[in-house]
Design a protein around this motif. Sequence first.
Motif, PDB file in Angstrom:
ATOM      1  N   ARG A  53      66.236 -28.019  -6.388  1.00  0.00           N
ATOM      2  CA  ARG A  53      67.358 -28.869  -6.781  1.00  0.00           C
ATOM      3  C   ARG A  53      67.925 -28.460  -8.136  1.00  0.00           C
ATOM      4  O   ARG A  53      68.782 -29.123  -8.695  1.00  0.00           O
ATOM      5  CB  ARG A  53      66.941 -30.349  -6.840  1.00  0.00           C
ATOM      6  CG  ARG A  53      66.576 -30.957  -5.492  1.00  0.00           C
ATOM      7  CD  ARG A  53      67.716 -30.846  -4.502  1.00  0.00           C
ATOM      8  NE  ARG A  53      67.362 -30.875  -3.110  1.00  0.00           N
ATOM      9  CZ  ARG A  53      66.759 -29.915  -2.393  1.00  0.00           C
ATOM     10  NH1 ARG A  53      66.338 -28.824  -2.949  1.00  0.00           N
ATOM     11  NH2 ARG A  53      66.564 -30.041  -1.112  1.00  0.00           N
ATOM     12  N   TYR A  55      66.162 -28.003 -11.099  1.00  0.00           N
ATOM     13  CA  TYR A  55      65.439 -28.402 -12.306  1.00  0.00           C
ATOM     14  C   TYR A  55      64.622 -27.223 -12.833  1.00  0.00           C
ATOM     15  O   TYR A  55      63.970 -26.512 -12.072  1.00  0.00           O
ATOM     16  CB  TYR A  55      64.499 -29.582 -12.026  1.00  0.00           C
ATOM     17  CG  TYR A  55      65.239 -30.870 -11.821  1.00  0.00           C
ATOM     18  CD1 TYR A  55      65.730 -31.589 -12.901  1.00  0.00           C
ATOM     19  CD2 TYR A  55      65.461 -31.370 -10.539  1.00  0.00           C
ATOM     20  CE1 TYR A  55      66.425 -32.778 -12.715  1.00  0.00           C
ATOM     21  CE2 TYR A  55      66.152 -32.552 -10.343  1.00  0.00           C
ATOM     22  CZ  TYR A  55      66.626 -33.240 -11.439  1.00  0.00           C
ATOM     23  OH  TYR A  55      67.319 -34.407 -11.257  1.00  0.00           O
ATOM     24  N   ARG A  78      70.261 -30.251 -14.518  1.00  0.00           N
ATOM     25  CA  ARG A  78      70.028 -29.461 -13.309  1.00  0.00           C
ATOM     26  C   ARG A  78      70.891 -28.214 -13.342  1.00  0.00           C
ATOM     27  O   ARG A  78      72.043 -28.246 -13.734  1.00  0.00           O
ATOM     28  CB  ARG A  78      70.378 -30.280 -12.068  1.00  0.00           C
ATOM     29  CG  ARG A  78      69.377 -31.363 -11.795  1.00  0.00           C
ATOM     30  CD  ARG A  78      69.711 -32.201 -10.581  1.00  0.00           C
ATOM     31  NE  ARG A  78      70.113 -31.413  -9.443  1.00  0.00           N
ATOM     32  CZ  ARG A  78      71.207 -31.654  -8.721  1.00  0.00           C
ATOM     33  NH1 ARG A  78      72.004 -32.641  -9.031  1.00  0.00           N
ATOM     34  NH2 ARG A  78      71.497 -30.904  -7.690  1.00  0.00           N
ATOM     35  N   GLU A  81      71.540 -25.362  -7.469  1.00  0.00           N
ATOM     36  CA  GLU A  81      70.602 -25.595  -6.367  1.00  0.00           C
ATOM     37  C   GLU A  81      70.461 -24.329  -5.544  1.00  0.00           C
ATOM     38  O   GLU A  81      71.387 -23.534  -5.454  1.00  0.00           O
ATOM     39  CB  GLU A  81      71.100 -26.724  -5.460  1.00  0.00           C
ATOM     40  CG  GLU A  81      70.982 -28.085  -6.076  1.00  0.00           C
ATOM     41  CD  GLU A  81      71.227 -29.210  -5.079  1.00  0.00           C
ATOM     42  OE1 GLU A  81      70.853 -29.058  -3.899  1.00  0.00           O
ATOM     43  OE2 GLU A  81      71.782 -30.226  -5.499  1.00  0.00           O
ATOM     44  N   CYS A 111      65.309 -36.324  -7.504  1.00  0.00           N
ATOM     45  CA  CYS A 111      64.989 -36.225  -8.938  1.00  0.00           C
ATOM     46  C   CYS A 111      63.552 -36.660  -9.240  1.00  0.00           C
ATOM     47  O   CYS A 111      63.002 -36.301 -10.274  1.00  0.00           O
ATOM     48  CB  CYS A 111      65.972 -37.023  -9.778  1.00  0.00           C
ATOM     49  SG  CYS A 111      65.937 -38.805  -9.476  1.00  0.00           S
TER      50      CYS A 111
END
Length: 121
Positions: A53, A55, A78, A81, A111
């Motif tokens: 995602r 992170y 973030r 992706e 998240c």
Amino acid sequence: MNAVNFAFPLTAELMTTVRLTTGGICSLAGLCLDDSEDCKVCVTESLHLLRHRGYARAELAFRWDEGLCIAVTGEGERGKETEASEDEISAALLSALAEDVIVEKRDGAVCKISFRFGLQA
């Protein structure tokens, strides 16, 4: 209630360290070997989901008394992706192996993932 929290970069080099740390905490929490192995799989799959995602960092929070509760949270902004066909498998493993799996989303993306093993803490 006992607790351990730590944050770290989501890099492949740290995955072994995270698995070993998770195994040690499972032992402190009194989990049997099978639950400990399942827990390590769930932590690893949660981290993969967060990494996909975008992170770059994550926080792991462990709480135990009678049972073990784990929260895996993506930290910071973030990035991009990535497409990962394994995400469905990761989600299925979490649901099959852990109890009380909760997947939280922000802006449509995962998240935070929390779950538990053993008796309710």
